[in-house]
Design a protein around this motif. Sequence first.
Motif, PDB file in Angstrom:
ATOM      1  N   ILE A 485       0.848  -1.204   0.000  1.00 14.50           N
ATOM      2  CA  ILE A 485       0.000   0.000   0.000  1.00 14.50           C
ATOM      3  C   ILE A 485       0.874   1.241   0.000  1.00 14.50           C
ATOM      4  O   ILE A 485       0.645   2.205  -0.742  1.00 14.50           O
ATOM      5  CB  ILE A 485      -0.925   0.006   1.230  1.00 14.50           C
ATOM      6  CG1 ILE A 485      -1.895  -1.174   1.185  1.00 14.50           C
ATOM      7  CG2 ILE A 485      -1.700   1.322   1.320  1.00 14.50           C
ATOM      8  CD1 ILE A 485      -2.732  -1.329   2.442  1.00 14.50           C
ATOM      9  N   SER A 486       1.890   1.220   0.845  1.00 12.41           N
ATOM     10  CA  SER A 486       2.785   2.365   0.996  1.00 12.41           C
ATOM     11  C   SER A 486       3.476   2.720  -0.321  1.00 12.41           C
ATOM     12  O   SER A 486       3.520   3.886  -0.734  1.00 12.41           O
ATOM     13  CB  SER A 486       3.822   2.030   2.076  1.00 12.41           C
ATOM     14  OG  SER A 486       4.485   3.173   2.524  1.00 12.41           O
ATOM     15  N   LYS A 487       4.004   1.713  -1.005  1.00 11.64           N
ATOM     16  CA  LYS A 487       4.710   1.951  -2.272  1.00 11.64           C
ATOM     17  C   LYS A 487       3.754   2.459  -3.345  1.00 11.64           C
ATOM     18  O   LYS A 487       4.077   3.383  -4.101  1.00 11.64           O
ATOM     19  CB  LYS A 487       5.411   0.672  -2.727  1.00 11.64           C
ATOM     20  CG  LYS A 487       6.635   0.305  -1.896  1.00 11.64           C
ATOM     21  CD  LYS A 487       7.254  -1.013  -2.328  1.00 11.64           C
ATOM     22  CE  LYS A 487       6.464  -2.204  -1.837  1.00 11.64           C
ATOM     23  NZ  LYS A 487       7.143  -3.494  -2.024  1.00 11.64           N
ATOM     24  N   GLU A 488       2.572   1.859  -3.408  1.00 15.98           N
ATOM     25  CA  GLU A 488       1.608   2.269  -4.432  1.00 15.98           C
ATOM     26  C   GLU A 488       1.115   3.692  -4.187  1.00 15.98           C
ATOM     27  O   GLU A 488       0.875   4.447  -5.131  1.00 15.98           O
ATOM     28  CB  GLU A 488       0.428   1.291  -4.462  1.00 15.98           C
ATOM     29  CG  GLU A 488      -0.594   1.559  -5.560  1.00 15.98           C
ATOM     30  CD  GLU A 488      -0.002   1.477  -6.971  1.00 15.98           C
ATOM     31  OE1 GLU A 488      -0.617   2.075  -7.894  1.00 15.98           O
ATOM     32  OE2 GLU A 488       1.042   0.825  -7.148  1.00 15.98           O
ATOM     33  N   ARG A 489       0.995   4.063  -2.926  1.00 17.37           N
ATOM     34  CA  ARG A 489       0.583   5.433  -2.611  1.00 17.37           C
ATOM     35  C   ARG A 489       1.616   6.446  -3.134  1.00 17.37           C
ATOM     36  O   ARG A 489       1.260   7.487  -3.693  1.00 17.37           O
ATOM     37  CB  ARG A 489       0.422   5.577  -1.089  1.00 17.37           C
ATOM     38  CG  ARG A 489      -0.357   6.853  -0.685  1.00 17.37           C
ATOM     39  CD  ARG A 489       0.521   7.931  -0.100  1.00 17.37           C
ATOM     40  NE  ARG A 489      -0.216   9.126   0.277  1.00 17.37           N
ATOM     41  CZ  ARG A 489      -0.741   9.371   1.464  1.00 17.37           C
ATOM     42  NH1 ARG A 489      -0.620   8.506   2.434  1.00 17.37           N
ATOM     43  NH2 ARG A 489      -1.378  10.507   1.688  1.00 17.37           N
ATOM     44  N   ILE A 490       2.913   6.128  -2.975  1.00 16.55           N
ATOM     45  CA  ILE A 490       3.946   7.038  -3.473  1.00 16.55           C
ATOM     46  C   ILE A 490       3.875   7.132  -4.997  1.00 16.55           C
ATOM     47  O   ILE A 490       3.991   8.225  -5.575  1.00 16.55           O
ATOM     48  CB  ILE A 490       5.350   6.569  -3.034  1.00 16.55           C
ATOM     49  CG1 ILE A 490       5.433   6.455  -1.516  1.00 16.55           C
ATOM     50  CG2 ILE A 490       6.415   7.547  -3.526  1.00 16.55           C
ATOM     51  CD1 ILE A 490       6.742   5.880  -0.997  1.00 16.55           C
ATOM     52  N   ARG A 491       3.677   5.994  -5.667  1.00 13.96           N
ATOM     53  CA  ARG A 491       3.582   6.001  -7.134  1.00 13.96           C
ATOM     54  C   ARG A 491       2.441   6.902  -7.603  1.00 13.96           C
ATOM     55  O   ARG A 491       2.598   7.749  -8.483  1.00 13.96           O
ATOM     56  CB  ARG A 491       3.372   4.584  -7.659  1.00 13.96           C
ATOM     57  CG  ARG A 491       4.532   3.621  -7.416  1.00 13.96           C
ATOM     58  CD  ARG A 491       4.273   2.272  -8.066  1.00 13.96           C
ATOM     59  NE  ARG A 491       5.230   1.259  -7.606  1.00 13.96           N
ATOM     60  CZ  ARG A 491       4.941   0.293  -6.751  1.00 13.96           C
ATOM     61  NH1 ARG A 491       3.698   0.159  -6.282  1.00 13.96           N
ATOM     62  NH2 ARG A 491       5.871  -0.570  -6.373  1.00 13.96           N
TER      63      ARG A 491
END
Length: 648
Positions: A485-491
Amino acid sequence: MHTPDMTQDNIARIRELFPNCVTEAKDKNGNLSLAVDFDALRQELSNSIVEGERERYRLDWPGKKEAMLAANAPIAKTLRPCREESVDFDTTQNLFIEGDNLDALKLLQETYLGKVKMIYIDPPYNTGNDFIYDDNFAETADAYLERSNQKDASGRLVANTESNGRFHSDWLSMMYPRLKLARNLLAEDGAIFISCDDHEQASLKKICDEIFGEDNFTGQIVVKSNPRGSMSDATLGQMCEYLILYSKNINIVSIIGHILSDKMSSEYKFEEKGRKYRLLGLRQRGGFWRRSERPNLYFPIYVTKDSNTLSLVEDKSNSIAVLPIQPSSGEDGTWRWSKEKISKNLDELIAKPIHRNGVLAYDIFQKDYLDNGDQERRTKAKSLWDEKEVNYQNGTQELKSLMGSGIFLYAKPVYLIKRVMEMMQCSPNDLILDFFAGSSTTAHAVMQMNAEDGGNRRFIMVQLPEACDEKSEAAKAGFATIAEISKERIRRAGKKIKEELAAKQKSASVQKLDTGFRVLKVDSSNMNDVFYNPDAVTQKTLMEAVSSIKYDRSDEDLLFQVLLDWGVELSLPVRRETMQGKTVFFVDENALVACFDKNITEELVQELAKLQPVRAVFRDDGFASDAVKINVEQIFRLLSPGTLVKTL
């Protein structure tokens, strides 16, 4: 099928009468449980001082020594790059580290010691429903999760409840080593901001006093996070949480406050020589305003009758003395400025005539200018943040607009983190760390602020790959872990920010803005076990010990192991080039050159040496022959004597 535990009933009765005499302690099996502090109980039942252990001012809990040891214990781990999950891997200066943050903080010690300007963390609040790390270096992650009842048979993380025997001590033992390692990473003018609520606020303050030093306590900010008040079982509807702020060195840190809002700027309605100003009364309104408290700030200022000019020297025929008198009570007060300061800055003061009880009098005001230069006008940061933007519901809505409803609960609003960076004067190239990243609000805020002011602030996010509940909206949306979730939010946030910049026709800013991140995952060392325990080699495993490197590790894995070992920044640009049929890595052009291919010849070594890199590294078993391996050091000594050469 057991009879009741009468001991626990008795302890409960004592706790009702003397709550200070019941503490937490480990039983004979090493498990935490409630226990009676008999020294304290004896004192409660005595009318004289009872002799016992010498008193001292300190914070203790079961497991504190182990927590201190955990901060210093070495680990045989590394960070493995993951290109496929990264964005702009070769050029970005941002990092996302997936893994236990205690391991991550240890791995960052060499490279980022004293380099982080600001740390923001939002750790577990120890509410009884959140995950607490259990640090044990003698077993695998799965083993300690199962041993500590953090996983059930299905491998699910379980709640941190008192029924599991987990109290304040576990939370303190989890936080202590992480905060101790975090302090090492802070720059001398750096600071850490920690979000918390009432559950552990008092304990957090005490361990921070111990780790950062009581003198470096910079303040506690009350954040009005829930204006309607929490509807939990608490007696009071909880409207607020806290931000606890500690500096690395309070004498050096620069807390510059916040840029004036449009509403506050509108107060500057006067203008003189192109400079706007507002009027502030020179008489002290609060604090030590009485003459008896600061007698040296009670003196007359003289106003010339015909010109309204000011002086500290009386003209008996043409001036009126103005004293700092409290109008409502008639008491003698004080000025905010001393005689010396007034004498030097008379042109910044103005007298305004007023009528009191039909008699002409004067008030003295300071011209408080709004600067028109490069430095924006700021106001001191306040200890209460009650703007509507800090409402945590805004964080939920921000994430919903990016990811969908229910993906992540209780995300902090971007505004809150930007507000923290603004008051810290995070300059355009500063490094910001969040090792409880959650949904990566901090990364979102860093990119947003860079887009707004053209800065190049960098971030390091650390997040454990904690599994999402199978029944959660996140799992239904395809997210297996919080880290995903964290990585996708940054993307998605980076893409949105760039689109908004492009819509404002700021193409140059879009190209400059770094919304990428390099994913690195905490894993076991790249080196074979025999590298650490050569005496464990047997005849059967002898052939496996030919190479010191594990068979499943890539060249980039080895490269980042070298960066860690040498303390080279993990965000430096990496370029890959083919030379004489071999793959060669160039880190920050000439800062480090690495080749991990097999059958390296003297010709390739000579070509690399002619480039005169700062550092060069090869595999120990990568040379074409023993003669080449022996000659490497001589070749570099001849062609590039300043190069540090290393083999794995």
